[in-house]
Design a protein around this motif. Structure first.
Motif, PDB file in Angstrom:
ATOM      1  N   LEU A  14      30.881  -6.698  41.307  1.00  0.00           N
ATOM      2  CA  LEU A  14      29.814  -6.733  41.890  1.00  0.00           C
ATOM      3  C   LEU A  14      29.272  -8.347  42.579  1.00  0.00           C
ATOM      4  CD1 LEU A  14      27.387  -4.775  39.688  1.00  0.00           C
ATOM      5  CD2 LEU A  14      28.825  -4.001  41.707  1.00  0.00           C
ATOM      6  N   TYR A  15      30.035  -9.143  41.610  1.00  0.00           N
ATOM      7  CA  TYR A  15      29.917 -10.608  42.404  1.00  0.00           C
ATOM      8  C   TYR A  15      30.822 -10.755  43.680  1.00  0.00           C
ATOM      9  CZ  TYR A  15      30.700 -15.470  43.119  1.00  0.00           C
ATOM     10  OH  TYR A  15      30.717 -16.933  43.549  1.00  0.00           O
ATOM     11  N   ILE A  16      32.091 -10.206  43.600  1.00  0.00           N
ATOM     12  CA  ILE A  16      32.844 -10.299  44.982  1.00  0.00           C
ATOM     13  C   ILE A  16      32.210  -9.524  46.057  1.00  0.00           C
ATOM     14  CG2 ILE A  16      35.074  -9.282  45.853  1.00  0.00           C
ATOM     15  CD1 ILE A  16      36.079  -9.394  42.924  1.00  0.00           C
ATOM     16  N   LEU A  48      41.682  -9.529  35.695  1.00  0.00           N
ATOM     17  CA  LEU A  48      40.427  -9.625  36.298  1.00  0.00           C
ATOM     18  C   LEU A  48      39.927  -9.400  37.866  1.00  0.00           C
ATOM     19  CD1 LEU A  48      37.764 -10.299  35.324  1.00  0.00           C
ATOM     20  CD2 LEU A  48      37.985 -12.923  35.910  1.00  0.00           C
ATOM     21  N   LEU A  49      40.927  -9.716  38.761  1.00  0.00           N
ATOM     22  CA  LEU A  49      40.573  -9.496  40.151  1.00  0.00           C
ATOM     23  C   LEU A  49      41.041  -8.257  40.467  1.00  0.00           C
ATOM     24  CD1 LEU A  49      41.296 -12.674  42.271  1.00  0.00           C
ATOM     25  CD2 LEU A  49      39.138 -11.562  41.979  1.00  0.00           C
ATOM     26  N   PRO A  50      42.077  -7.695  40.067  1.00  0.00           N
ATOM     27  CA  PRO A  50      42.479  -6.190  40.255  1.00  0.00           C
ATOM     28  C   PRO A  50      41.745  -5.268  39.727  1.00  0.00           C
ATOM     29  CG  PRO A  50      44.434  -7.439  39.891  1.00  0.00           C
ATOM     30  CD  PRO A  50      43.209  -8.341  39.448  1.00  0.00           C
ATOM     31  N   ALA A  51      41.047  -5.457  38.438  1.00  0.00           N
ATOM     32  CA  ALA A  51      40.492  -4.551  37.871  1.00  0.00           C
ATOM     33  C   ALA A  51      38.944  -4.369  38.359  1.00  0.00           C
ATOM     34  CB  ALA A  51      40.269  -4.686  36.295  1.00  0.00           C
ATOM     35  N   SER A  52      38.672  -5.521  39.182  1.00  0.00           N
ATOM     36  CA  SER A  52      37.035  -5.439  39.462  1.00  0.00           C
ATOM     37  C   SER A  52      36.985  -4.934  41.041  1.00  0.00           C
ATOM     38  CB  SER A  52      36.528  -6.846  39.405  1.00  0.00           C
ATOM     39  OG  SER A  52      37.416  -7.696  40.634  1.00  0.00           O
ATOM     40  N   PHE A  76      35.109  -1.673  41.655  1.00  0.00           N
ATOM     41  CA  PHE A  76      33.614  -1.914  41.692  1.00  0.00           C
ATOM     42  C   PHE A  76      33.232  -2.374  42.645  1.00  0.00           C
ATOM     43  CE2 PHE A  76      35.008  -1.904  36.883  1.00  0.00           C
ATOM     44  CZ  PHE A  76      34.380  -0.771  36.826  1.00  0.00           C
ATOM     45  N   THR A  77      33.922  -3.500  43.537  1.00  0.00           N
ATOM     46  CA  THR A  77      33.172  -3.710  44.677  1.00  0.00           C
ATOM     47  C   THR A  77      33.325  -2.849  45.739  1.00  0.00           C
ATOM     48  OG1 THR A  77      34.714  -5.640  43.956  1.00  0.00           O
ATOM     49  CG2 THR A  77      34.037  -5.595  46.206  1.00  0.00           C
ATOM     50  N   TYR A  78      34.434  -1.934  45.567  1.00  0.00           N
ATOM     51  CA  TYR A  78      34.730  -0.822  46.573  1.00  0.00           C
ATOM     52  C   TYR A  78      33.484  -0.019  46.425  1.00  0.00           C
ATOM     53  CZ  TYR A  78      36.492   3.539  48.172  1.00  0.00           C
ATOM     54  OH  TYR A  78      36.703   4.786  48.861  1.00  0.00           O
ATOM     55  N   GLY A 106      34.118   4.596  42.856  1.00  0.00           N
ATOM     56  CA  GLY A 106      34.973   3.399  42.366  1.00  0.00           C
ATOM     57  C   GLY A 106      35.129   3.636  41.016  1.00  0.00           C
ATOM     58  N   ARG A 107      34.270   4.276  40.294  1.00  0.00           N
ATOM     59  CA  ARG A 107      34.443   4.447  38.623  1.00  0.00           C
ATOM     60  C   ARG A 107      35.673   5.282  38.474  1.00  0.00           C
ATOM     61  NH1 ARG A 107      28.692   4.257  37.284  1.00  0.00           N
ATOM     62  NH2 ARG A 107      28.812   6.488  37.383  1.00  0.00           N
ATOM     63  N   VAL A 108      35.904   6.488  39.458  1.00  0.00           N
ATOM     64  CA  VAL A 108      36.702   7.611  39.249  1.00  0.00           C
ATOM     65  C   VAL A 108      38.084   6.893  39.393  1.00  0.00           C
ATOM     66  CG1 VAL A 108      37.929   9.414  40.293  1.00  0.00           C
ATOM     67  CG2 VAL A 108      35.131   9.487  39.580  1.00  0.00           C
ATOM     68  N   LEU A 109      38.407   5.959  40.347  1.00  0.00           N
ATOM     69  CA  LEU A 109      39.608   5.320  40.801  1.00  0.00           C
ATOM     70  C   LEU A 109      39.824   4.197  39.621  1.00  0.00           C
ATOM     71  CD1 LEU A 109      39.143   4.468  44.467  1.00  0.00           C
ATOM     72  CD2 LEU A 109      40.609   6.170  43.437  1.00  0.00           C
ATOM     73  N   PHE A 110      38.940   3.655  39.037  1.00  0.00           N
ATOM     74  CA  PHE A 110      39.303   2.613  37.955  1.00  0.00           C
ATOM     75  C   PHE A 110      39.733   3.252  36.777  1.00  0.00           C
ATOM     76  CE2 PHE A 110      37.406   0.453  34.199  1.00  0.00           C
ATOM     77  CZ  PHE A 110      38.036  -0.845  34.324  1.00  0.00           C
TER      78      PHE A 110
END
Lengths: 189, 558
Positions: B25-27, B261-265, B268-270, B280-284
């Motif tokens: 979310l920060y990104i 950190l960046l790849p996993a976040s 959520f940015t998306y 985003g959650r489904v892809l995660f």
């Protein structure tokens, strides 16, 4: 064309920023943590530099605890391993030779008490540690050669066993250089 | 493997995953062009960069954006190439290191600009402090920043917003994400024992009287951006297996979290940016499931150890220890190898050449799929490409025009996706065959593993990972030039084709969602997505891995 000039101008400025970043970290590190920032160097009683507590070194004398196999002989100007594949016949040959050597130097300790970390090459070739089991397996040999009772050595190993960080991360280990420094103090007494 | 090791792994992953959502979310906020509270914090640094660099905040078309990315990165490659070529004559060279030869400088400059960090040199003896502190570090920031910018532009296009400006995105990524985190963590790494000094190597006299030269340098400031930016190149030759580059279990834990950190976040940015958090959650979750399965396989194999060595009757409860460090043990080394290949970081704390065949297979498989999180930016673009393939396959099955985020995926987009798909096996398999035919002398481990060595090198190059089966004698003009080309195409081709696909989608009208629309934010879609990754991605490479690691595994079986 515009992209190229923008890139060059931005790049030069960024290079300066990143250099400042590194110098700032260096400054903070050197002021507040000089020992660690300079490589955790270890000195003996005469203020002679004898190594780094993070970097392993070669111990040949059977009176000392030995570290792991290092194809680069703990030359810390570099780092490396032979990168043997598990199927490489040279790996098997080297390990068989280590086992034979072990049998000759440690007749009192059967091979099934010889932990695998002691006869394998570490990833860096500079591994400062061995497992506590590997240190204990060497106690009978060192006790026999130095006359220090086994119980004393046992205590020494226990004292020099570092636990997992926060009780969780990493493995239990014994720093070979620090252990041998303590051993050498015992011998001097 | 003890329960404590398992607990350590679980805690490590849990912390990384808990951080992923707030970081994501920060990104999203960083790349929000509206005025935010962040401007006050970072404006003082950004304004002079924009002014001195001549950057104007104009929106770009997908073509302009892609060109800016490609051209700027190419210019940076040239700049750093020149530094490497002349490092012997330039200042900040206390070790008196010679200038780099042309093919190695070509390879190294491309390697760091493409976020690969394949290293055909050894840090201790191959680079001056100037090359490390100005050339390499510069790319370690701009490479992930360029890739993340590309991914953000891609997401903006999918969500129907203007693409933004490449230079502004790159600078924001550096000033608001990479630099602050790297700065703080570099200091933390020093506290853990990582050196940070400009002094040359220390010369010690060991307890037994031998001379030991100990290489050191400004390692901590290098290490934090190496892991956080998914760069992976080591300050020292053996990377994070070196006790100075990874002194303890704690530093190992921190490196793993930083890599993830960046790849996993980004999912959520998306989710936030396209306004469909569920997707985003489904892809995660889909990626996480693949990750956990692969991790389980690798852990089991590394903890079992090498059957040939175990058969000698020694105490082998520690598992496979050849090429591993005692402070990490088999379990946390296996975890590191899976994370570094899943996130396309490429740093190593264990020698991948000496991994058990199945452990090596998992590492290679992660890079071949390049969708189990994937590297910062580029990996996520790849993930979204597979999501579109999943939509397309589902569309074919039910006989409807496939839609993604309300846009129809048609012939043009599928053609772009198809060429992108085909490029990866071409970049990996063709040069592997060439290398095995023309340069077998560079292969250090004979038999089936020899094939794995060449295959791994090109897989790592094409996926911009950068780890290697390092026994390979790869510091030759053939390997330098061939992997250099593979890294360059592997990086920029997919970014450009996928930006084109997104640009084409953005130009289309939105189709209203009806009861007949195939939903892309539920479990079924997650399953189709995983299926697409496995069928399209894995089957392509199965014959090659059957001849390499799988065959080697079978020869070792007792």
């Amino acid at each position: 064309m515009k992209t190229i000039t923008v890139t060059i101008r931005t790049s030069i400025f960024l290079m300066i920023i990143f250099l400042v970043y590194q110098l700032a970290v260096t400054g903070i590190a050197q002021v507040f943590m000089p020992h660690k920032a300079n490589g955790s160097l270890v000195y003996d009683g005469n203020n002679q530099l004898i190594g780094s507590e993070l970097i392993g070194q070669t111990f040949v004398s059977p009176r000392y605890f030995h570290g792991r196999v290092s194809s680069i002989e703990y030359n810390a100007a570099a780092s490396g391993t032979p990168n043997y594949a598990p199927s490489n016949p040279d790996l098997l040959e080297r390990i068989q030779a280590s086992v034979a050597e072990w049998k000759a130097a440690n007749p009192d300790v059967p091979v099934n008490k010889l932990p695998v970390d002691l006869i394998t090459n570490s990833g860096s070739g500079l591994d400062p540690d061995i497992s506590p089991a590997s240190a204990r397996a060497q106690i009978p040999r060192i006790s026999g050669l130095t006359g220090i009772p086994k119980e004393t050595l046992e205590k020494l190993v226990t004292e020099h066993t570092d636990g997992r960080d926060l009780g969780l991360f990493g493995e239990e280990r014994v720093n070979v250089l620090k252990l041998n420094m303590a051993l050498s103090e015992l011998l001097a007494k | 493997m003890t329960m404590i090791s398992l607990a350590a792994i679980a805690v490590t992953l849990l912390i990384a995953l808990l951080l992923a959502r707030p970081a994501g979310l920060y990104i999203a906020q960083v790349f929000n062009y509206e005025r935010t509270g962040l401007d006050r914090w970072f404006g003082w640094l950004e304004k002079p960069i924009y002014a001195l660099g001549g950057i104007r905040k104009e929106d770009q078309s997908w073509k302009q954006y892609a060109m800016a990315l490609l051209l700027s990165n190419s210019v940076m490659i040239l700049l750093v190439y020149l530094i490497f070529r002349f490092q012997g004559m330039l200042p900040l060279n206390p070790g008196g290191i010679a200038s780099m030869e042309p093919t190695l400088a070509f390879n190294t400059a491309i390697s760091f600009m493409t976020n690969t960090n394949l290293q055909h040199y050894s840090g201790e003896s191959g680079l001056s402090y100037l090359s490390q502190m100005v050339g390499i570090i510069f790319m370690m920031f701009t490479a992930p920043a360029s890739a993340l910018a590309g991914a953000i532009a891609f997401i903006r296009a999918l969500s129907g917003k203007p693409l933004g400006n490449f230079f502004v995105d790159m600078i924001r990524c550096i000033t608001r994400i990479l630099l602050p985190v790297s700065f703080v963590l570099a200091v933390v790494f020093v506290a853990m024992g990582v050196p940070q000094t400009l002094e040359p190597a220390a010369v010690a006299r060991t307890m037994e009287g031998a001379v030991q030269e100990i290489a050191r340098g400004p390692v901590a400031s290098f290490l934090s951006i190496k892991e956080f930016g998914n760069n992976g190149g080591g300050f020292f030759g053996v990377n994070s297996a070196h006790p100075f580059e990874n002194p303890s279990g704690f530093s190992n834990f921190l490196q793993i979290v930083l890599m993830l950190l960046l790849p996993a976040s980004l999912p959520f940015t998306y989710g936030k940016m396209v306004g469909n958090k569920k997707q985003g959650r489904v892809l995660f979750v889909s990626m996480l499931m693949m990750f956990v399965v692969l991790l389980g396989v690798s852990l089991t194999s590394e903890n079992t150890g090498n059957p040939v060595i175990n058969a000698l009757g020694i105490q082998h409860a520690q598992g496979s220890m050849e090429g591993k460090e005692v402070r990490f043990g088999a379990a946390e080394s296996a975890l590191y190898s899976v994370v570094t290949t899943a996130t396309e970081t490429g740093s190593v704390n264990t020698m991948h050449d000496s991994l058990t065949p199945i452990g090596g297979l998992v590492a290679m498989g992660n890079m071949m799929l390049n969708t189990v999180f994937g590297g910062v930016g580029a990996g996520f673009i790849n993930v979204l490409m597979y999501a579109m393939i999943a939509v397309f396959l589902s569309g074919l099955m039910v006989g409807r025009t496939p839609e993604f985020l309300g846009k129809k995926i048609e012939g043009k987009e599928m053609k772009l996706i198809a060429v992108t798909l085909i490029i990866s096996p071409l970049l990996i398999l063709l040069p592997t065959a060439l290398a095995l035919y023309a340069h077998p002398d560079t292969i250090s481990n004979q038999g089936f593993h020899g094939l794995s060595q060449a295959l791994y090198e090109f897989t790592s190059s094409a996926a911009n990972n950068g780890s290697g089966f390092e026994g390979l004698g790869d510091a030759t003009p053939f390997w330098n030039i061939s992997t250099g080309i593979v890294m360059f195409i592997g990086r920029y081709f997919p970014v450009i084709t996928m930006l084109a696909a997104a640009g084409s989608l953005a130009a289309k009208k939105s189709v209203p969602e009806t009861a007949g629309t195939f939903r892309t934010d539920n479990i079924l879609f997650g399953a189709v997505f995983i299926g697409a990754v496995l069928i399209v991605g894995a089957l392509t490479f199965f014959p090659a891995v059957a001849l390499g690691p799988i065959a080697e595994y079978l020869t070792l079986k007792p």
